[in-house]
Design a protein around this motif. Structure first.
Motif, PDB file in Angstrom:
ATOM      1  N   VAL A 117       0.854  -1.192   0.000  1.00 11.52           N
ATOM      2  CA  VAL A 117       0.000   0.000   0.000  1.00 11.52           C
ATOM      3  C   VAL A 117       0.891   1.244   0.000  1.00 11.52           C
ATOM      4  N   THR A 118       0.613   2.166  -0.918  1.00 11.25           N
ATOM      5  CA  THR A 118       1.423   3.379  -0.998  1.00 11.25           C
ATOM      6  C   THR A 118       0.653   4.630  -0.591  1.00 11.25           C
ATOM      7  N   CYS A 119      -0.674   4.576  -0.627  1.00  9.50           N
ATOM      8  CA  CYS A 119      -1.469   5.705  -0.104  1.00  9.50           C
ATOM      9  C   CYS A 119      -2.887   5.232   0.195  1.00  9.50           C
ATOM     10  N   CYS A 120      -3.578   5.986   1.038  1.00 12.98           N
ATOM     11  CA  CYS A 120      -4.956   5.641   1.458  1.00 12.98           C
ATOM     12  C   CYS A 120      -5.813   6.886   1.456  1.00 12.98           C
ATOM     13  N   GLU A 121      -7.081   6.718   1.175  1.00 13.25           N
ATOM     14  CA  GLU A 121      -8.057   7.790   1.414  1.00 13.25           C
ATOM     15  C   GLU A 121      -9.292   7.148   2.041  1.00 13.25           C
ATOM     16  N   GLY A 178      -4.209   2.796  -2.594  1.00 14.76           N
ATOM     17  CA  GLY A 178      -3.385   2.811  -3.801  1.00 14.76           C
ATOM     18  C   GLY A 178      -2.165   1.940  -3.556  1.00 14.76           C
ATOM     19  N   HIS A 179      -1.709   1.240  -4.577  1.00 18.14           N
ATOM     20  CA  HIS A 179      -0.676   0.215  -4.381  1.00 18.14           C
ATOM     21  C   HIS A 179       0.538   0.422  -5.289  1.00 18.14           C
ATOM     22  N   ALA A 180       1.618  -0.282  -4.938  1.00 21.75           N
ATOM     23  CA  ALA A 180       2.893  -0.145  -5.645  1.00 21.75           C
ATOM     24  C   ALA A 180       2.824  -0.635  -7.088  1.00 21.75           C
ATOM     25  N   TYR A 222       4.519   2.224 -11.770  1.00 21.63           N
ATOM     26  CA  TYR A 222       3.104   2.622 -11.798  1.00 21.63           C
ATOM     27  C   TYR A 222       2.571   2.953 -10.398  1.00 21.63           C
ATOM     28  N   ALA A 223       3.445   2.922  -9.386  1.00 15.26           N
ATOM     29  CA  ALA A 223       2.996   3.097  -7.997  1.00 15.26           C
ATOM     30  C   ALA A 223       2.149   4.355  -7.838  1.00 15.26           C
TER      31      ALA A 223
END
Length: 1093
Positions: A399-403, A454-456, A502-503
């Motif tokens: 996981v690279t970001c969260c909302e 959002g993922h790597a 594409y991360a």
């Protein structure tokens, strides 16, 4: 209210205001007084507590299952405990010490669990309460725990140690029995050396008085508990990893370090009946097969009709290099080898009966992998796996970001589910998920919640997070629009990251219109529309943008003029740009440097787009004169205006995604025009250019390393982000850090609100850009959108994080949006007519208000928050949030009946402030910023909800709402449910008559204090648990509960016994043991002559 002070009005333009003005309201010139706003939120509305933890247990180390309650427990290397019942019933607990869990043992159908930790402690957990608690702990002081065994319906726990001894613990009182099986007594003269640690303990299924003890070196002992001596000893010259009984108690099986299984008859200790090497190559001439890797665990399960199952992990031959970890299922003559994606931590066979002396009837195998939990159906041909209903795939790609969005439109979750259900894999077992214990809590929350991760690998997952559960709804792969390089040599030399190009870095989503926009690590932005129809896109629309950091830019001469700007290039020619015409063909400039090339290549073949999110436009930043594009630091989309805007440390770009045209492309300095407060030297990228072959040192800020783009020079979290002029010279770049579309007052002289964009920078500046939108319908697609900086500049201390707007009554003014409608369906003529007349709707209440009424801009930076009155631009309220630390995340959120600003600081504090007055309402030290993952993923949302990634595989949710904290107990599921224990197997007439059925044992008589005496006090220390009395009240029924309460009453009275009595008892027991030893010595040497000694 204080008197009007001209210096206070200037406060909005100067950052360095004195802290004395903190929390004070500024009064405005007479005649233009601000209305008083009643604030409803008070401190008592706030309370911070963790709610639930979702995801796969990070670094799992132990597994247990209660076959009656149907509850699964997983322990981890960090001392966490996760309990799983039916889908939706989950629980997380933590051992305070943080030591690794080495083994778990359920007290079957008792609502209790024993955990053994690597720090040599045993803990008894009470599962009869919604939040399990520790009733007792026992700390071993002189020996290290290696293996535990608790027989079904027994209160005596066998504890094996590294020294090879076995101690016995009463699980009701959590005290040691005086009965000890010493290693030297167990092996006697069968081995000349120490047999090693105890790796297995189990009682004979047919005779509880016989205990099978496995030592690591390869020795197995069958110990008679009553006579206190070994009946049989079995030796094999390979180390033992595990042992399992046949249910009739006449045979057992051992797994060894050379990849063999040995089956032994209990009464034939000389040699094994059978030796099997499941994965060994059978050599000719009857030679022993080649050795294989160790078989780490074996289970031996019988069925009434048919052959027994032998299930094992490991044991592959050494020549299978690169082969994935396997679970082997041997059933009769068939052997199935099931490959796993990750290494196997542990596995358990789920059986119909809890009784070890009955036919086991196995129906499934639960396999705990390093990063997954797999359940295999043994009853179906081909051993298919069950579809896992738990949300354990959060980390499928890092996981690279969260909302997090609470209170979403009600039709959103069904819409996402309907497109996501088509993505499900086929070939799962037809049966229901067998781990189905516990009961759901009462869902008190009626609103829908969505989490987006959002993922790597460029994927995005939408999760239904309503009522403290989590379920995946839909997965989107953003990498589908790009050409993939087949091999490493084929890779374009324009990429700016070595891995995960594409991360996902930023997600901007409008729930009402369902428009989605993402920014990726390769300086790319993709805009998506939601559709329930499948479409084939012949040509993927794309734009390329050159973002420079230099004033004397030859390629955009119009940027040299001071604002307001004329219509920028691109808006005059609003046709979509087909990929064929993009300028990446000229990949190098005159001096051989990479120029005008994007980092990724968009596919030029038709793209089939399934129902769900479909690509509307791809925007890429390009290389400029040998310099790679800088990563995008902020992003915003507005469905009503049809615009998307993004910025980085070079500048800002705005795109009209309806006309597929670039509207604005400015360096950050150019936004200021002549109002730039800093004396900056224009920097040409040519002066400090990197060699064209060098990659950017992008590793630090790469999301796969889970580190955000914070300027942390030494990886420590104490830093100063001063916005003084001197810092400009050092950094020389001002990044765009916050963007917000809104309908508000652009300039001081404005009499009515109009669409605009507010831009925040890392130096604490807020700039306003005015938007002039054409009328709706067809005109919107033909006439250009005119964009011009307004000249409005506001200043704060620290980088700008978040902006929002309130109306004159203090209510939040949401950005304008257009409600979702299916756009892939051909419209009727009437619809087209309506569309022509329609303008993008704004839900902003301000548009319908009288001209005299004002608004408030709420701006939060890393250091402070300000509320600016509009259109006057006076600072109405100010709050210095932190002096020594900095804010990582700030969100303006609605809670019950009001609005507040919620902040999470790098020093671990969570704070909330009222709006518009910025009164502090909550300040709690929650957790220190121990890693960048927390900084990157922490987010607040409406209704007092927040979350962050607590480990690479788990999401921790928390609440800062008092109301949710109060309702939490009701919302949590019940782990323990009253279930009748199945009947014991029938012994049959002849077995009852002639014996031969299961032999029971009075363990109380053997292990109780009266017969075995007290254990040495220095061996282990009893620690009452924090869940003590309250926990016992929860454990209202069951053997353990009743006895634990009696024990507690005794404890309270027994504390009056002093040290003297303890010392006397210790002396007596040592004297007693000395006399025993002396007597034994005398008997041993009684008949020996002096020369035989």
């Amino acid at each position: 209210m204080r008197k009007f002070n001209i210096r206070k009005v200037l406060d909005g333009l100067t950052a360095g205001s004195s802290s004395a003005s903190q929390q004070q309201q500024q009064q405005h010139p007479p005649g233009n007084r601000e209305p008083e706003i009643q604030e409803t939120l008070q401190s008592e509305h706030f309370q911070l507590c963790k709610t639930v933890r979702h995801g796969f247990p990070y670094q799992p180390s132990a597994l247990a299952f209660d076959p009656v309650q149907k509850i699964l427990a997983v322990g981890t290397q960090t001392g966490a405990l996760r309990l799983f019942g039916r889908p939706g019933v989950e629980c997380y607990c933590q051992h305070d010490s943080g030591a690794a869990v080495i083994q778990l043992q359920f007290l079957i159908n008792e609502g209790a669990l024993v955990s053994a930790l690597a720090d040599d402690t045993l803990h008894l957990w009470n599962l009869r309460q919604k939040r399990p608690a520790i009733l007792h702990s026992l700390k071993f002081c002189r020996e290290r725990i290696t293996f535990c065994h608790l027989p079904f319906q027994s209160k005596w726990l066998y504890v094996g140690t590294e020294r090879g001894n076995i101690h016995i613990v009463n699980v009701e009182s959590f005290t040691l029995s005086g009965y000890v099986i010493m290693w030297n007594k167990a092996i006697e003269l069968s081995s000349k050396s120490h047999p090693g640690p105890v790796v297995h303990i189990s009682d004979n299924p047919m005779d509880e008085g016989k205990l099978l003890i496995g030592f690591e070196s390869g020795t197995v002992v069958l110990w008679d508990l009553k006579s206190k001596k070994a009946d049989y000893r079995y030796t094999y010259d390979e180390a033992i990893h595990s042992v399992a009984w046949h249910h009739e108690g006449k045979q057992f099986i051992c797994s060894h370090s050379d990849g063999t299984l040995t089956i032994w008859n209990v009464r034939s200790p000389a040699k094994p009946v059978q030796t099997i090497t499941p994965h060994g190559k059978q050599l000719k001439d009857g030679k022993k097969p080649e050795p294989c890797k160790p078989i780490l665990k074996v289970e031996f399960k019988t069925t009434r009709s048919g052959e027994p199952f032998i299930i094992l992990s490991g044991g592959l031959s050494y020549d299978t290099v690169g082969r994935r970890p396997c679970l082997t299922v041997m059933h009769g003559k068939s052997t199935a080898v099931l490959e796993m994606d990750y290494s196997i931590v542990d596995f358990l066979t789920l059986c119909e009966t809890p009784y070890p002396n009955d036919f086991q009837e196995p129906y499934a195998v639960v396999v705990l992998l390093e990063k997954d939990l797999v359940l295999i159906d043994l009853a179906q041909n081909g051993y298919p796996i069950f579809e896992n209903p738990y949300p354990l795939s959060i980390h499928e790609s890092p996981v690279t970001c969260c909302e997090y969005f609470a209170d979403c439109p009600v039709d959103l979750i069904p819409a996402l589910y309907s497109v996501g259900v088509r993505q499900k894999r086929q070939g799962y077992s037809k049966k229901e998920w067998p781990i189905n214990g516990g009961n759901w809590g009462l869902g008190a929350q009626s609103y829908s919640e969505i989490i987006i991760t959002g993922h790597a690998d460029g994927s995005i997952k939408f999760w239904d997070a309503s009522a403290i559960t989590l379920q995946v709804l839909y997965k989107l792969k953003t990498s589908k629009v790009f050409e993939k390089s087949r091999n490493k040599d084929d890779k374009p030399n324009t990429d700016i990251v070595d891995e995960d190009p594409y991360a996902i870095q930023i997600i901007s989503w409008c729930p009402e219109s369902r428009m989605l926009c993402i920014a990726g690590v390769s300086a790319h932005v993709i805009i998506y529309r939601f559709s329930k129809q499948e479409v084939i896109t012949e040509v993927i629309p794309m734009l390329e943008v050159r973002l420079l950091y230099e004033i004397n830019d030859v390629e955009s001469p119009e940027c040299e003029q001071a604002p307001p700007l004329p219509t920028p290039v691109g808006s005059a020619n609003p046709q979509p740009i087909p990929p064929q015409s993009h300028p990446s063909t000229s990949s190098s400039s005159s001096d051989g440097l990479r120029d005008n090339v994007p980092c990724l290549k968009v596919k030029n073949s038709p793209l089939k787009q399934s129902p769900g999110y479909q690509t509307e436009l791809v925007i890429q930043l390009v290389w400029v004169g040998g310099e790679p594009p800088q990563q995008i630091t902020s992003l915003a989309i507005n469905s009503s205006y049809g615009l998307v805007v993004f910025g980085n440390c070079n500048g800002i770009a705005m795109v009209d995604y309806l006309q597929k045209a670039v509207l604005l492309n400015l360096g950050t300095i150019e936004l200021y025009g002549s109002n730039d407060p800093y004396r900056r030297e224009p920097r040409s990228p040519r002066k400090s250019r990197q060699p064209s072959g060098a990659k950017m040192s992008r590793k630090l800020s790469l999301p796969t390393d889970l580190k955000p783009d914070l300027d942390i020079k030494d990886n420590s979290f104490s830093r100063s982000r001063s916005s003084s002029v001197t810092s400009i010279d050092k950094e020389s770049r001002e990044a765009i850090s916050a963007l917000h579309f809104c309908e508000t007052f652009t300039r001081k002289a404005d009499s009515s609100p109009s669409p605009c964009l507010w831009v925040g920078t890392t130096l604490g500046t807020v700039l306003v850009i005015a938007l002039n939108l054409p009328p709706g319908g067809e005109q919107r697609l033909l006439q250009p959108v005119i964009v011009s900086p307004s000249g409005t500049i506001l200043r704060l201390k620290g980088a700008i994080l978040r902006m929002a707007f309130l109306d004159s009554t203090g209510c939040l003014v949401p950005p304008a949006y257009e409600s979702w409608k299916e756009h892939n369906v051909p419209e009727e003529k009437d619809e087209k007519e309506k569309l022509k007349k329609r303008r993008p709707v704004s839900v902003s209440p301000s548009s319908s208000q009288e001209i005299s009424e004002n608004q408030y801009a709420v701006i939060c930076s890393e250091k402070q928050a300000k509320v600016i009155s509009l259109p006057s631009q006076n600072c109405a309220f100010k709050q210095n949030i932190t002096e020594t630390s900095f804010v990582l995340r700030g969100d303006i959120v609605s809670l019950s009946n009001g609005i507040c600003l919620a902040c999470f600081c790098a020093n671990g504090h969570i704070m909330t402030f009222s709006l518009p007055s910025l009164r502090p309402l909550l300040d709690v030290y929650y957790l220190p910023l121990t890693n960048m993952r927390i900084a990157r993923t922490f987010c607040f949302t409406n209704n007092g909800q927040a979350l962050y990634l607590v480990s690479p595989t788990e999401i921790q949710r928390l609440t800062y709402s008092q109301e949710t904290c109060e309702n939490l107990q009701e919302m949590l599921g019940e782990l323990f449910t009253p279930v009748e224990t199945p009947e014991a197997p029938n012994r049959g007439f002849f077995k009852g008559l002639f014996g031969g059925g299961a032999q029971s044992l009075d363990r109380e008589e053997l292990f109780g204090e009266s017969s075995s005496g007290k254990a040495s006090r220095s061996l282990a220390q009893h620690i009452p648990g924090p869940g003590g009395i309250e926990g016992v009240k929860g454990a209202a029924s069951g053997v353990v509960g009743e006895l634990a309460r009696a024990r507690l009453a005794l404890d309270e009275r027994g504390q009056k016994l002093g040290d003297l009595e303890e010392r006397t008892a210790a002396m007596l027991s040592s004297a007693d043991s000395f006399s025993k030893h002396a007597h034994e010595m005398m008997l041993k040497y009684k008949d020996k002559k002096w020369y035989q000694f």
